[in-house]
Design a protein around this motif. Structure first.
Motif, PDB file in Angstrom:
ATOM      1  N   ARG A  65       0.838  -1.208   0.000  1.00  0.00           N
ATOM      2  CA  ARG A  65       0.000   0.000   0.000  1.00  0.00           C
ATOM      3  C   ARG A  65       0.865   1.247   0.000  1.00  0.00           C
ATOM      4  O   ARG A  65       0.456   2.307  -0.469  1.00  0.00           O
ATOM      5  CB  ARG A  65      -0.960  -0.019   1.190  1.00  0.00           C
ATOM      6  CG  ARG A  65      -0.281  -0.023   2.537  1.00  0.00           C
ATOM      7  CD  ARG A  65      -1.237  -0.333   3.679  1.00  0.00           C
ATOM      8  NE  ARG A  65      -0.508  -0.699   4.878  1.00  0.00           N
ATOM      9  CZ  ARG A  65      -0.043   0.176   5.749  1.00  0.00           C
ATOM     10  NH1 ARG A  65      -0.217   1.452   5.552  1.00  0.00           N
ATOM     11  NH2 ARG A  65       0.612  -0.235   6.818  1.00  0.00           N
ATOM     12  N   ILE A  66       2.082   1.145   0.562  1.00  0.00           N
ATOM     13  CA  ILE A  66       2.995   2.300   0.547  1.00  0.00           C
ATOM     14  C   ILE A  66       3.463   2.550  -0.884  1.00  0.00           C
ATOM     15  O   ILE A  66       3.570   3.692  -1.324  1.00  0.00           O
ATOM     16  CB  ILE A  66       4.187   2.047   1.497  1.00  0.00           C
ATOM     17  CG1 ILE A  66       3.697   1.830   2.934  1.00  0.00           C
ATOM     18  CG2 ILE A  66       5.158   3.200   1.441  1.00  0.00           C
ATOM     19  CD1 ILE A  66       3.004   3.030   3.542  1.00  0.00           C
ATOM     20  N   SER A  67       3.708   1.473  -1.625  1.00  0.00           N
ATOM     21  CA  SER A  67       4.111   1.651  -3.028  1.00  0.00           C
ATOM     22  C   SER A  67       3.019   2.321  -3.834  1.00  0.00           C
ATOM     23  O   SER A  67       3.293   3.011  -4.810  1.00  0.00           O
ATOM     24  CB  SER A  67       4.451   0.292  -3.651  1.00  0.00           C
ATOM     25  OG  SER A  67       5.608  -0.239  -3.059  1.00  0.00           O
ATOM     26  N   LEU A  68       1.756   2.082  -3.442  1.00  0.00           N
ATOM     27  CA  LEU A  68       0.643   2.649  -4.200  1.00  0.00           C
ATOM     28  C   LEU A  68       0.175   3.990  -3.645  1.00  0.00           C
ATOM     29  O   LEU A  68      -0.739   4.604  -4.179  1.00  0.00           O
ATOM     30  CB  LEU A  68      -0.534   1.660  -4.181  1.00  0.00           C
ATOM     31  CG  LEU A  68      -0.331   0.399  -5.018  1.00  0.00           C
ATOM     32  CD1 LEU A  68      -1.378  -0.648  -4.684  1.00  0.00           C
ATOM     33  CD2 LEU A  68      -0.360   0.723  -6.505  1.00  0.00           C
ATOM     34  N   ALA A  69       0.798   4.431  -2.549  1.00  0.00           N
ATOM     35  CA  ALA A  69       0.344   5.667  -1.916  1.00  0.00           C
ATOM     36  C   ALA A  69       0.646   6.871  -2.802  1.00  0.00           C
ATOM     37  O   ALA A  69       1.555   6.846  -3.632  1.00  0.00           O
ATOM     38  CB  ALA A  69       1.034   5.832  -0.561  1.00  0.00           C
ATOM     39  N   THR A  70      -0.125   7.923  -2.593  1.00  0.00           N
ATOM     40  CA  THR A  70       0.125   9.155  -3.346  1.00  0.00           C
ATOM     41  C   THR A  70       1.331   9.870  -2.739  1.00  0.00           C
ATOM     42  O   THR A  70       1.680   9.632  -1.568  1.00  0.00           O
ATOM     43  CB  THR A  70      -1.088  10.093  -3.254  1.00  0.00           C
ATOM     44  OG1 THR A  70      -1.286  10.438  -1.880  1.00  0.00           O
ATOM     45  CG2 THR A  70      -2.340   9.433  -3.793  1.00  0.00           C
ATOM     46  N   PRO A  71       1.964  10.755  -3.493  1.00  0.00           N
ATOM     47  CA  PRO A  71       3.104  11.502  -2.955  1.00  0.00           C
ATOM     48  C   PRO A  71       2.763  12.227  -1.648  1.00  0.00           C
ATOM     49  O   PRO A  71       3.554  12.244  -0.707  1.00  0.00           O
ATOM     50  CB  PRO A  71       3.433  12.489  -4.074  1.00  0.00           C
ATOM     51  CG  PRO A  71       3.010  11.782  -5.318  1.00  0.00           C
ATOM     52  CD  PRO A  71       1.796  10.996  -4.939  1.00  0.00           C
ATOM     53  N   ARG A  72       1.562  12.805  -1.591  1.00  0.00           N
ATOM     54  CA  ARG A  72       1.182  13.544  -0.379  1.00  0.00           C
ATOM     55  C   ARG A  72       1.125  12.610   0.826  1.00  0.00           C
ATOM     56  O   ARG A  72       1.542  12.954   1.926  1.00  0.00           O
ATOM     57  CB  ARG A  72      -0.174  14.220  -0.606  1.00  0.00           C
ATOM     58  CG  ARG A  72      -0.492  15.278   0.428  1.00  0.00           C
ATOM     59  CD  ARG A  72      -1.786  16.001   0.098  1.00  0.00           C
ATOM     60  NE  ARG A  72      -1.704  16.717  -1.172  1.00  0.00           N
ATOM     61  CZ  ARG A  72      -2.740  17.289  -1.762  1.00  0.00           C
ATOM     62  NH1 ARG A  72      -3.936  17.212  -1.194  1.00  0.00           N
ATOM     63  NH2 ARG A  72      -2.596  17.933  -2.895  1.00  0.00           N
ATOM     64  N   GLN A  73       0.610  11.413   0.609  1.00  0.00           N
ATOM     65  CA  GLN A  73       0.541  10.451   1.719  1.00  0.00           C
ATOM     66  C   GLN A  73       1.941  10.015   2.150  1.00  0.00           C
ATOM     67  O   GLN A  73       2.210   9.864   3.344  1.00  0.00           O
ATOM     68  CB  GLN A  73      -0.269   9.227   1.285  1.00  0.00           C
ATOM     69  CG  GLN A  73      -1.752   9.536   1.163  1.00  0.00           C
ATOM     70  CD  GLN A  73      -2.487   8.438   0.443  1.00  0.00           C
ATOM     71  OE1 GLN A  73      -1.911   7.735  -0.382  1.00  0.00           O
ATOM     72  NE2 GLN A  73      -3.754   8.285   0.736  1.00  0.00           N
ATOM     73  N   LEU A  74       2.804   9.800   1.169  1.00  0.00           N
ATOM     74  CA  LEU A  74       4.178   9.419   1.507  1.00  0.00           C
ATOM     75  C   LEU A  74       4.828  10.515   2.347  1.00  0.00           C
ATOM     76  O   LEU A  74       5.514  10.239   3.341  1.00  0.00           O
ATOM     77  CB  LEU A  74       4.995   9.185   0.238  1.00  0.00           C
ATOM     78  CG  LEU A  74       4.676   7.924  -0.568  1.00  0.00           C
ATOM     79  CD1 LEU A  74       5.554   7.860  -1.811  1.00  0.00           C
ATOM     80  CD2 LEU A  74       4.890   6.678   0.279  1.00  0.00           C
TER      81      LEU A  74
END
Length: 1539
Positions: A863-872
């Motif tokens: 899910r981290i790989s698929l997260a948006t830049p803002r979420q990261l």
């Protein structure tokens, strides 16, 4: 149902009735009550059944008699076809005979009723004789039934000759008429044996239009579908039921048979039975005979339709049935057995086997001619019933009663003496009267007779008859009569006698006299059958039986009819339900079949796809192997032929070595390593662009039409992917599923490989352990790509192991979130674009669960790989680390670029860095002056106030309706900018030429001077470029090392190397100072404001407008949805525009970015790199003297607090090691609350086993080393967790691994051909894995892999006895004496006893030799920092500093014989120590001396730094260790100037 089946069914049913009803004494009253039946209903139903079977048997007997007549009467027929048809008819078996295994019930065809029928009738009457009322009713009905049959039989016997004589003539006529009749059709009505399957125990073949019998009228359902198909359509009224019951084949066998079988439901379940319907018609006739007596004959002679409509009213044609039961051969003239020629031979064949018998019409008064008969022919029609499938001629149903009188009351004419002529002449009218007569059915003769003379007429006729025949004939008639009726007459008598009281009251004469009394006298006195018949034939008896017994029959039949209709409704309902269910099941079957077929097709397609994929994988593997083999061959060739190779000589080396930037990234994502470039050239063929080739950028923008209306989406729309943990459960599940897949390919999808200036379509295939990409070489776009560019593109036939994947990031391509970037263990990355986001998700879930790596404090989850830049950004800990100054500005900016989608693989999304300096003019740069720094709170375009006004006006006076307003028509980061900055180094030179039609830029536009570029970015309205990260780490980008011809500027300056500011004497200085500026306090204080502009809340919206920071709308994420553009030309134009305008990074935060904490606030944090401390601290912290006096030749300070044993491990010359416990106290000194009374105020505690001299055996390495080896620091390596020591120098050419806990040997590693002379370890990563390099007297080095998990050399614990090296490094001519390995840079630098130091990659490629001056020939010590400095110490006090790319940066000579050197972690400072016992600190870049520590009383043999770079531990020749306070920050320029 076929006739045979029907007859069999009827006979089986009767057998069941015989057993359950007649042969048992069961009481049915309970069943009747339970089923809501009237009392005695079951017995009445049985009577209806018995009558049905009895009549069937009668008719079969008659048919057999006819067959005998047919044989003789038709033999001379002229028509051969007729003969065949009739012979077929005559030889046809009865339906029962056609049924195998059935015995015909006809034992004696001459008898009126068979024994079995008589017994059944008797059983019906006498079974429940106690129930007097019921028994009387049954007896009355049976009396009526038997009487009618007996009179009929008597008539048959009386006049067989006339019938025979007549039939021949009639046959010929009928044949002609049938042939002429277009409407004549064969209608087969199978018999329905089941009692409830009503109205069809007779079947017949008749012309359709004459089919007017009400019995059939009301019950068309009796026709099975297969028969109906063969009919000519009948008029609607003919088929219509009174109750409008739809046509079904409910009449056949769909009744509730089980309930009959178990005898519980006979009445209800068997409802409408054949006989009841047939006999109901009789009863209604009887009823009518009591109503009106005359009716106009003409009413009957109507067209078929009117007849049929009349006959639909209940009971109009009742007479036929009774007459058919008691047919009299009076009208033989009209009703000879005329076979119907079949219009259709197929029908003929079908019907012929089932022609058991032919019947007389028993009501000749209700007929409809087939068509208007031609003159001379006779219109003959049949009305009546027929048994199953009988091939009947028209009007062949036998009469039961026939009356000769015209008066309605004339009942039965026993003589029937009507001559044939009169009969035929009046045939038309004779068909009329019976129907109007409401009496018992009458067959009218030519001369109507008054009622009162009927009896006399009959007697006189009989006399005439008798007188015209001899005695023999009379006796033969009597004999026949006796024979026919001998069994049935006693039954009638028996009933008359037993029920005399009841019958005498019931059967009254016309004047109310009791007829039975005189009859009984006659019966008792004589057993003569003839007398009984005569009695029954008398007018009084006829009238009485008709009037009184007939009523019982009516009741019996009406009950059957009611049951019939109720049951018919029920059957139709059940049939409809059944049909519905069947249809539904059929539909389900069709659906399932379709589903099955589609699954089959899908399976086949999948298999085909899989075959194709396997084929593709095989060919791709072949291709890849070919590429790999070529590379290997090239590598071997290079190793052998380079200047230091086995076949090498100086003359062999090329005059010009070409280099290119390697794709290898270090921990901060810097690409610094240059490797040999086999495709390198000076591009001497490249021309220069002329000035006229450029339009202004304004024109470029305006000339490109925008397609905003087509594809604009909401700019703020960001598909947020939730970061809760639910998703990982799914991924685990999927992981299990994937593991269970047997097929080779888990996922295969079309994809594009995204590389700088190359987008290659192909297929990405993922197995359970590997990723493959195979480019589609047939793709036209791919064929157009310049081969020179492809030479620099890796991964076109790529294969990557799952074990090598370190991080997976979601990426954008052309502003669409459909790409992924995968980072590998070999520190390269590869980027793919997919058709849609769903595919991206599938790919991520097919790859290992690595997240975005371990660097950013995020869990390793898909899910981290698929997260948006803002979420990261929100989830990562990097901002806090940056605020606490644990990471540098450079590292933080690189982190922001990485998560915001900036990548080296797409030049349009290259990482963005700020300009930080403004002074590129002065000779010296003072980094303490604020005026030398740029204002980072403004975008580059707003720094110049005049230009800012221009941009603001442009925005406010915007007029173009098609495009939203913007300040800048160019972007701060485009592929053009990137190529422009990097044009001097490959592969960017080739990329640049490829993008510019093989031409270099016009010299005035080429990047030729840093100061000039800065000025342009402040003055030119179309230049707002920011910098790229290379400005802060890559000095080679400023040097035209490949000698390209870049032209001459207008001011006659030749464009070659980039002109540097005066304060930078060489490119390395510029990069170093620029980086110092980036890390300076001024930049730290305001960097968050620049982040707001590029990545943050000022990137878009009203804040962007206020900050003068609005760019063309096509540079922003979410401004366009390419999938919504279906026109390929339009889409291509839009993609080109996006490429042209550049792309703004993803917006990471929508609130102001927090500022960095000041250095002063952090000075008490022990881990701070800028920890400025009290100057008065002592230089020496402590001295630790070991009991042994053996020199300490190796010191390893693995002091990280998370280790199980933070310790300083020392090894002496005599191979006695000590694990000295480390206490992290020093970092706290000077902090609030620090006390000298703390237990461990000294950082190092001596190993207790050494101090007590108690466990020396656990600390002594006793294995013998080779005598010729000089023990020094290079002979030992301690693993990062302090648990193992690796030692070399053994005579058996091995090096060995020992446990520090026990001192025991755990592994021996062989590989060299001579004694191993030196060892080195790379920095360790998570898990403790690292590289070990061993150098030997055989002049080679071996690179090994240390597994922190298994604590052995090699990956596999099973093969730990014979581990294989990762690489063999060759090129030295002498014994290797020193080596250093840096995993972060992927480099091994080694020195031999004599000759240059060599630089190898960790894959075994020899990159270059570090050639020192002529004095520097004997290297002894090497230290490499991850910052790219390589310090080499040569014999006689000479030092050299090389860059990792081989450039000599600085040199110095000292008087000391140095034994140990050390670089600080940032690579800026060098620490040296030697025989004179003095520790000195130098600035690495230029060997400027920074500090000299007080001298020690013994020489320094080894040294190391603690993890926090605060303590220096030295090993002394005297057998002791000394700990020094060291603080590299105090030599930092900012510290010296400020604090």
């Amino acid at each position: 149902m076929s006739a045979e089946t029907a007859v069999t069914f009827l006979s089986r049913l009767m057998a069941m009735v015989d057993v359950l009803v007649f042969a048992s004494s069961l009481n049915f009253s309970e069943i009747e009550a339970e089923k809501n039946m009237s009392s005695g209903g079951l017995m009445r139903q049985c009577l209806r059944l018995v009558c049905c079977v009895a009549v069937r048997n009668c008719l079969e007997c008659r048919q057999r008699q006819r067959e005998r007549v047919n044989k003789s009467s038709l033999i001379s027929s002229k028509t051969q076809e007729t003969l065949q048809g009739i012979s077929a008819t005559t030889t046809a078996k009865t339906p029962l005979e056609n049924v195998p295994g059935n015995l015909s019930p006809i034992k004696d065809p001459d008898r009126l009723l068979q024994d079995v029928d008589i017994n059944r009738l008797r059983a019906v009457v006498f079974r429940d004789v106690d129930d007097s009322k019921q028994a009387q009713f049954l007896a009355l009905a049976v009396v009526y039934f038997i009487s009618v049959l007996m009179v009929s039989k008597y008539r048959d016997i009386l006049e067989p000759q006339r019938e025979t004589a007549r039939s021949g003539i009639q046959a010929g006529r009928n044949i002609r008429q049938e042939i002429n009749s277009p409407t004549s059709t064969v209608v087969v009505i199978p018999s329905i044996p089941h009692p409830s399957l009503n109205h069809g125990f007779l079947a017949k073949l008749i012309p359709e239009q004459s089919f007017t019998h009400s019995f059939y009228k009301e019950t068309p359902a009796v026709f099975p579908d297969n028969i109906k198909e063969k009919e000519t359509p009948t008029p609607v009224e003919d088929i219509q039921l009174e109750s409008s019951i739809p046509h079904t084949d409910s009449g056949i066998g769909e009744e509730q048979m089980p309930s009959i079988l178990n005898g519980t439901d006979l009445e209800t379940s068997t409802g409408p039975d054949a006989m009841s319907e047939l006999l109901s018609t009789l009863s209604s006739e009887v009823k009518k005979s009591q109503e009106s007596l005359t009716e106009s004959p003409s009413e009957i002679l109507k067209p078929a339709s009117s007849i049929s409509s009349i006959s639909q009213s209940k009971g109009i044609n009742v007479k036929e049935i009774l007459k058919s039961l008691v047919a009299a051969p009076v009208e033989i003239a009209e009703c000879g057995p005329d076979p119907i020629p079949y219009p259709d031979p197929a029908l003929k064949r079908e019907a012929q086997p089932i022609l058991p018998m032919q019947y007389h019409s028993f009501d000749r008064s209700v007929v409809v001619p087939v068509k208007k008969p031609p003159p001379g022919s006779l219109a003959v029609t049949t009305v009546g019933t027929a048994t199953a499938g009988g091939g009947l001629p028209p009007s062949s149903t036998p009469n039961i009663f026939a009356a000769t009188g015209a008066t309605p009351k004339s009942m039965i004419n026993t003589t029937g003496a009507v001559d044939s002529g009169s009969s035929s002449s009046s045939s038309s009218s004779s068909f009329v009267n019976g129907a109007t007569s409401k009496n018992l059915p009458a067959v009218q003769t030519v001369a109507p007779m008054p009622e009162d003379s009927a009896e006399n007429m009959r007697v006189s006729q009989m006399h005439q008859k008798l007188s015209s025949c001899d005695e023999l004939l009379y006796s033969s008639i009597t004999a026949k009569l006796e024979r026919a009726l001998e069994k049935v007459a006693p039954l009638l008598r028996e009933i008359f006698v037993d029920f005399a009281p009841f019958l005498s009251r019931t059967l009254l004469g016309s004047h109310g006299q009791e007829l039975l009394i005189e009859g009984l006298v006659c019966m008792k006195s004589s057993t003569s059958v003839v007398e009984l018949v005569m009695l029954l034939c008398s007018q009084e008896w006829q009238n009485s039986i008709q009037k009184n017994a007939g009523l019982a029959f009516i009741e019996l039949i009406n009950e059957g009819r009611l049951l019939c209709h109720a049951m018919k409704d029920h059957i139709v309902r059940v049939a409809n339900e059944a049909e519905f269910i069947l249809n539904r099941q059929r539909a389900e079957d069709v659906h399932k079949h379709a589903e099955f077929e589609s699954q089959c097709a899908q399976y086949a397609a999948d298999r085909r796809e899989e075959e194709k994929m396997c084929d593709h994988l095989i060919s791709a593997a072949k291709h890849r192997d070919h590429v790999t083999a070529n590379q290997l061959k090239q590598k071997i060739l290079n190793i052998l032929t380079n200047k230091h190779g086995a076949w090498g000589a100086v003359s062999h080396s090329q005059l010009h070595d070409f280099w290119r930037l390697d794709y290898w990234e270090d921990d901060l994502r810097r690409r610094r390593r240059f490797v040999r470039n086999a495709f390198g050239s000076t591009h001497s063929d490249a021309l220069l662009k002329a000035a006229v080739e450029y339009g202004t950028e304004e024109d470029v923008v305006k000339s490109k039409k925008t397609f905003r209306s087509q594809a604009v989406v909401n700019q703020n729309a960001e598909t947020e992917l939730m970061l809760e943990g639910d998703d990982d459960a799914v991924s685990l599940l999927q992981e299990k599923e994937i593991d269970n897949l047997a097929g080779p390919v888990v996922l295969s999808t079309p994809a594009q490989l995204i590389a700088p200036v190359v987008v290659a379509k192909g297929t990405l295939s993922i197995t359970t352990t590997e990723i493959y990409f195979e480019v589609d070489e047939e793709d036209p776009a791919f064929k157009k790509i310049d081969p020179k560019v492809l030479a620099y593109t890796e991964g076109l036939h790529g294969k990557w192991m799952f074990s090598e994947i370190r991080a997976v990031f979601s990426r954008r391509y052309l502003l669409q979130n459909t790409a992924l970037e995968v980072f590998m263990a070999n520190r390269t990355s590869v980027m793919f674009n997919f058709p849609d986001q769903a595919t991206v998700k599938k790919v991520v879930y097919s790859l290992p669960r690595v997240g975005v790596g371990t660097s950013y404090g995020l869990p390793q989850a898909r899910r981290i790989s698929l997260a948006t830049p803002r979420q990261l950004y929100k989830s990562s800990n990097m901002t806090q680390r940056w605020q606490r100054r644990e990471i540098s500005n450079f590292e933080y900016l690189m982190f922001l670029n990485t998560i915001a989608g900036r990548t080296y693989n797409d030049l349009n999304q290259y990482p963005v860095f700020p300009w930080v300096l403004t002074n590129y003019e002065s000779e010296e740069l003072d980094l303490t002056l604020p005026g030398n720094f740029r204002d980072l709170s403004k975008p580059i375009g707003a720094l110049n106030p005049k230009r800012a006004v221009f941009y603001a006006e442009r925005y406010e006076t915007w007029e173009d309706d098609q495009t939203p307003p913007y300040h800048y028509n160019t972007h701060y980061s485009t592929s053009t900018c990137t190529l422009c900055w990097l044009v001097r180094i490959e592969p960017f030179t080739t990329f640049f030429l490829n993008a510019n039609d093989g031409k270099f830029d016009h010299p005035d536009r080429t990047f030729s001077s840093v100061a000039r570029s800065w000025r342009t970015s402040q003055r030119d309205t179309s230049d707002v470029k920011e910098l790229i990260p290379e400005f802060y780490y890559l000095p080679e980008m400023f040097v035209n090392s490949n000698g390209y011809n870049l032209g001459v500027r207008e001011d006659e300056v030749v464009v070659n190397d980039v002109e540097l500011p005066p304060w930078a004497k060489k490119p390395e200085d510029f990069v170093r100072i620029n980086r110092m500026a980036l890390e300076s306090e001024f930049v730290s204080c305001q960097l968050h404001q620049w982040i707001d502009l590029i990545f943050g809340y000022k990137q878009r919206g009203p804040e962007a407008v206020r900050a003068l920071n609005v760019f063309h709308y096509l540079t922003y994420e979410g401004s366009v949805n390419l999938d919504s553009i279906t026109d390929p030309v339009l889409r291509e134009a839009m993609e080109a525009q996006i490429q042209n305008f550049g792309q703004t990074p993803s917006q990471l935060l929508i609130e102001p970015h927090p500022p960095r904490s000041s250095a002063m606030h952090l000075c008490f944090l022990p881990q701070s790199p800028l920890m400025f401390k009290d100057q008065m601290q002592q230089d020496v912290i402590m001295v630790l003297k070991f009991p042994s006096n053996s020199p300490v030749t190796h010191v390893a300070a693995n002091t990280l607090p998370h280790l199980t044993i933070p310790a300083v491990v020392t090894v002496t010359c005599s191979r006695l090691f000590a694990v000295n416990r480390w206490h992290n106290t020093v970092g706290l000194r000077g902090a609030p609350g620090y006390s000298l009374d703390q237990a461990h105020h000294l950082p190092i505690e001596m190993d207790p086993l050494i101090a007590n001299n108690s466990g020396v055996n656990k600390r002594q390495i006793t294995d013998l080393v080779d005598q010729s080896i000089q023990i020094n620091a290079h002979c030992f390596v301690v693993t990062a967790d302090n648990r193992y020591i690796l030692i070399c120098g053994f005579w058996d050419k091995s090096f060995r691994v020992y446990s520090t806990e026990t001192g025991k040997l755990t592994q021996i590693v062989f590989g060299h051909w001579d004694v191993v002379t030196c060892l080195a370890r790379s920095e360790s990563y998570i898990g403790g894995d690292c590289y070990i390099v061993s150098g030997s007297r055989d002049a080679t080095l071996l690179l090994w892999y240390w597994s922190g998990r298994h604590h052995i050399i090699g990956d596999n614990p099973n093969s730990s006895d014979y581990p294989a090296p990762r690489a063999v490094l060759t090129g030295h001519d002498h014994e290797v004496v020193c080596v250093s390995v840096c995993a972060e840079l992927g480099l091994v630098i080694s020195g031999a006893k004599e000759g240059p130091c060599l630089v190898h990659t960790i894959t075994g490629d020899l990159l270059r030799a570090l050639e020192g001056t002529e004095n520097c020939l004997y290297p002894r010590l090497i230290s490499v920092s991850s910052e790219g400095h390589c310090i080499i110490y040569y014999e006689r006090g000479r030092f050299s500093n090389f860059s990792i790319n081989g450039k000599l940066l600085a040199q110095m000579e000292i008087n000391d014989s140095t034994r140990a050197i050390l670089l600080s972690s940032d690579g800026q400072n060098l620490v040296t120590g030697g025989d004179n016992g003095v520790v000195e600190v130098w600035q690495a870049c230029d060997f400027k001396q920074l500090y000299i520590y007080p001298g020690c009383d013994a020489g320094i043999r080894a040294m190391d730094l603690s993890h926090d770079q605060r303590t220096l531990i030295t090993g002394m020749a005297s057998g002791s260790i000394v700990a020094f306070n060291i603080d590299f920050n105090r030599w930092h320029y900012e510290h010296q100037n400020r604090y």
